[in-house]
Write a protein that holds these residues in place. Structure first.
Motif, short mmCIF file in Angstrom:
data_model
loop_
_atom_site.label_atom_id
_atom_site.label_comp_id
_atom_site.label_asym_id
_atom_site.label_seq_id
_atom_site.Cartn_x
_atom_site.Cartn_y
_atom_site.Cartn_z
N ASP A 1 49.42 -65.22 -40.17
CA ASP A 1 50.16 -63.96 -40.19
C ASP A 1 49.61 -63.01 -41.24
O ASP A 1 49.48 -61.80 -41.00
CB ASP A 1 51.65 -64.20 -40.42
N ARG B 1 46.37 -61.47 -40.00
CA ARG B 1 46.64 -60.41 -39.02
C ARG B 1 47.15 -59.14 -39.68
O ARG B 1 46.80 -58.03 -39.28
CB ARG B 1 47.68 -60.88 -38.00
N ASN B 2 48.00 -59.27 -40.68
CA ASN B 2 48.54 -58.10 -41.37
C ASN B 2 47.46 -57.33 -42.09
O ASN B 2 47.54 -56.12 -42.23
CB ASN B 2 49.63 -58.50 -42.36
N TYR C 1 49.71 -51.49 -40.34
CA TYR C 1 50.16 -51.80 -38.98
C TYR C 1 51.69 -51.74 -38.90
O TYR C 1 52.39 -52.11 -39.85
CB TYR C 1 49.66 -53.16 -38.53
N SER C 2 52.20 -51.29 -37.77
CA SER C 2 53.65 -51.14 -37.61
C SER C 2 54.38 -52.47 -37.72
O SER C 2 55.56 -52.49 -38.08
CB SER C 2 53.97 -50.47 -36.26
N SER C 3 53.72 -53.58 -37.46
CA SER C 3 54.37 -54.89 -37.60
C SER C 3 54.41 -55.37 -39.05
O SER C 3 55.07 -56.36 -39.35
CB SER C 3 53.64 -55.92 -36.73
N ASN C 4 53.71 -54.69 -39.95
CA ASN C 4 53.65 -55.11 -41.35
C ASN C 4 54.67 -54.32 -42.18
O ASN C 4 54.32 -53.44 -42.96
CB ASN C 4 52.23 -54.94 -41.91
N GLU C 5 55.93 -54.65 -41.98
CA GLU C 5 57.00 -53.93 -42.67
C GLU C 5 56.95 -54.05 -44.19
O GLU C 5 57.23 -53.07 -44.88
CB GLU C 5 58.35 -54.35 -42.10
N ARG D 1 49.65 -47.73 -30.50
CA ARG D 1 49.01 -48.86 -29.81
C ARG D 1 47.51 -48.95 -30.12
O ARG D 1 46.69 -49.08 -29.24
CB ARG D 1 49.26 -48.76 -28.33
N ARG E 1 50.55 -58.63 -28.79
CA ARG E 1 51.26 -57.33 -28.71
C ARG E 1 50.39 -56.22 -29.30
O ARG E 1 49.45 -56.48 -30.04
CB ARG E 1 52.59 -57.40 -29.46
N ASP F 1 50.16 -52.93 -31.76
CA ASP F 1 50.77 -52.32 -32.94
C ASP F 1 50.28 -50.89 -33.08
O ASP F 1 49.14 -50.58 -32.74
CB ASP F 1 50.32 -53.05 -34.22
#
Length: 183
Positions: free
Chosen positions: A31, A34-35, A134-138, A157, A164, A166
């Motif tokens: 994870d 990926r971030n 990235y939008s998934s990395n809050e 995207r 998915r 991001d």
């Protein structure tokens, strides 16, 4: 004597060949990889050693930096920081940061970023820093907002990972904004 590269928690420094094992261990967290950018295929210890040795032997550049974030107390690597997309004519640069999972939420990232920005703004005359998150990395989004970065745009995207898409969120800070916050 004080160093511009040392804060309370971190010391920014060049990579050393012996850093390979600590930095290599950070690659085990999927994870986190990926971030940071992307999930690489596994590599051997020999490849990681070669990578660290080659980076340690590269000539330094004043603006295109690749630095180890080391714990100020014991000198062990906790992450890495780099500048890229350096536009000297316009006075802008991007940076990327990666902190090993065991060292998350200890203040290393925020202090390393402030040290880097102070150098780039006060010593190298840059006028704006940018970071893509990235939008998934809050957690990284929250970090940049806490530091005073402004969300400037979104590339929808723009990355595929973990099954998915991001968005890429652009954060920016000008030298005036930095000076107001950090003197």
């Amino acid at each position: 004597m004080t160093s511009a590269w040392v804060g309370e928690r971190v010391r920014l420094r060049a990579i050393e060949p012996e850093d390979w094992a600590e930095l290599f261990a950070f690659e085990e967290d999927t994870d986190a990889a990926r971030n940071g950018w992307r999930l690489p295929p596994p590599r051997s210890a020999a490849q990681a050693q070669k990578w660290a040795r080659e980076l340690a032997e590269q000539e330094s550049d004043m603006d295109e930096l690749r630095l180890v974030i080391a714990d100020a107390a014991d000198g062990r690597p906790v992450g890495m920081l780099n500048t890229h997309e350096v536009e000297r004519m316009h006075g802008t640069f991007c940076y990327g940061i990666s902190i090993g999972t065991p060292h998350h939420r200890k203040g290393y990232a925020s202090e390393a970023i402030v040290l880097l920005l102070r150098y780039m703004f006060a010593e190298r005359r840059f006028q704006k820093a940018e970071a893509w998150v990235y939008s998934s990395n809050e957690p990284s989004q929250a970090l940049h907002r806490r530091l005073g970065f402004v969300e400037e745009g979104r590339r929808r995207r723009s990355r595929f990972a973990a099954g998915r898409y991001d968005d890429g969120i652009l954060f920016g800070m000008t030298v005036e904004e930095f000076t107001e916050l950090y003197g």
